[in-house]
Design a protein around this motif. Sequence first.
Motif, PDB file in Angstrom:
ATOM      1  N   ASP A   7     -11.801-101.023 -65.689  1.00 25.13           N
ATOM      2  CA  ASP A   7     -12.344-102.265 -66.256  1.00 25.13           C
ATOM      3  C   ASP A   7     -13.119-103.056 -65.200  1.00 25.13           C
ATOM      4  O   ASP A   7     -13.082-104.296 -65.175  1.00 25.13           O
ATOM      5  CB  ASP A   7     -11.225-103.157 -66.819  1.00 25.13           C
ATOM      6  CG  ASP A   7     -10.364-102.467 -67.854  1.00 25.13           C
ATOM      7  OD1 ASP A   7     -10.913-101.675 -68.634  1.00 25.13           O
ATOM      8  OD2 ASP A   7      -9.139-102.713 -67.880  1.00 25.13           O
ATOM      9  N   LYS A  43      -1.189-101.647 -77.039  1.00 28.37           N
ATOM     10  CA  LYS A  43      -1.970-102.813 -76.629  1.00 28.37           C
ATOM     11  C   LYS A  43      -1.850-103.977 -77.599  1.00 28.37           C
ATOM     12  O   LYS A  43      -1.843-105.147 -77.176  1.00 28.37           O
ATOM     13  CB  LYS A  43      -3.435-102.441 -76.423  1.00 28.37           C
ATOM     14  CG  LYS A  43      -4.153-101.912 -77.648  1.00 28.37           C
ATOM     15  CD  LYS A  43      -5.594-101.526 -77.307  1.00 28.37           C
ATOM     16  CE  LYS A  43      -6.339-101.045 -78.524  1.00 28.37           C
ATOM     17  NZ  LYS A  43      -7.750-100.663 -78.193  1.00 28.37           N
ATOM     18  N   LYS A  47      -1.041-107.777 -76.193  1.00 34.75           N
ATOM     19  CA  LYS A  47      -2.159-108.712 -76.047  1.00 34.75           C
ATOM     20  C   LYS A  47      -1.727-110.158 -76.289  1.00 34.75           C
ATOM     21  O   LYS A  47      -1.105-110.471 -77.312  1.00 34.75           O
ATOM     22  CB  LYS A  47      -3.293-108.335 -76.996  1.00 34.75           C
ATOM     23  CG  LYS A  47      -4.530-109.225 -76.855  1.00 34.75           C
ATOM     24  CD  LYS A  47      -5.670-108.722 -77.715  1.00 34.75           C
ATOM     25  CE  LYS A  47      -6.837-109.683 -77.710  1.00 34.75           C
ATOM     26  NZ  LYS A  47      -7.343-109.966 -76.351  1.00 34.75           N
ATOM     27  N   LYS A  99      -5.729-106.012 -70.978  1.00 34.02           N
ATOM     28  CA  LYS A  99      -6.654-104.911 -70.688  1.00 34.02           C
ATOM     29  C   LYS A  99      -5.883-103.838 -69.932  1.00 34.02           C
ATOM     30  O   LYS A  99      -4.789-104.082 -69.403  1.00 34.02           O
ATOM     31  CB  LYS A  99      -7.859-105.398 -69.873  1.00 34.02           C
ATOM     32  CG  LYS A  99      -7.520-106.137 -68.584  1.00 34.02           C
ATOM     33  CD  LYS A  99      -8.767-106.674 -67.917  1.00 34.02           C
ATOM     34  CE  LYS A  99      -8.470-107.419 -66.621  1.00 34.02           C
ATOM     35  NZ  LYS A  99      -7.698-108.659 -66.844  1.00 34.02           N
TER      36      LYS A  99
END
Length: 297
Positions: A7, A43, A47, A99
């Motif tokens: 990322d 995820k 999150k 992420k």
Amino acid sequence: MTAIVVDNNQLNLTNLDKVFWPEAGLTKGDLIKYYIDIYPYIKDFLKDRPLALKIYPDGIHGESFFRKNIPEHAPVWLSTCQIYSSQRREHKNWVMVNKLADLIWVANSASIELHAWFSTINNLNRPSFAVFDLDPGELSSFNDVIQVAFLIKKILDELDLVGFPKTSGQSGLHIYLPVRERYDYQEIKDFLQAVAGTVVKMAPSLATIEWRKKERAGKVYIDYRQNDRGKTLPVPYSVRPTPEATVSTPLDWEELSNIPGPEIFTIKNTLQRIDKIGNPWSGILDMQQDLPSFLLR
């Protein structure tokens, strides 16, 4: 040390060959690889949720500790949130996994387990789901836990609600009910207590809501009190610090009735299982269930 870029952020991975699970022959590097591979499936449960880190610097047989305040040496790009602690009268800086780089940083910190809040930072006082935590007492078996889970399912079916079971990764089960984010934690606990109390009346020799351990030998403890602001549970597909390197594994109800025990789901077979049968919990956070008002105080 191994440097990687994810990322557009650099991570310095350390001690990759350090053995974390001696019995299973698994290392810290295996932990990091597992979380990279499983990230697409976890995820949505991470999150925007504050995460309590349980650090095992020397593997599962070494000393461990919880970390809720991230260290000063954390990278500037790490996803974090500040939450005021009324107990300590100060703000804590919690880590979040928004992420993949965040998750790799967490795993590289030797945090084997992923303990997330029930609510997100967007609505800290309104959880996304209600959870029954089923814990076998002394002299109870995993089969007893399964029986209690199906009694809960029977009640939920009658209330037109859908619950989703997963192994805790240790000796018990969790049943998640995704709900509309309109209920506060007390309302969630009132509902769960009402259902749990009904189960105890249906099977008093099998289940209990008594929190004192000495009072629940031979019974399955239905813990609804864990549903509270600031408390956490291992997210779906979180690894656990067991000799087998077990994983808290989402199931469907038909499968639950046939599994011998939670120890069969591990780091070594979780991805292959998803490849074979899919993800039983796909899309459950999109469900917006309303709780029956007559069970809310």
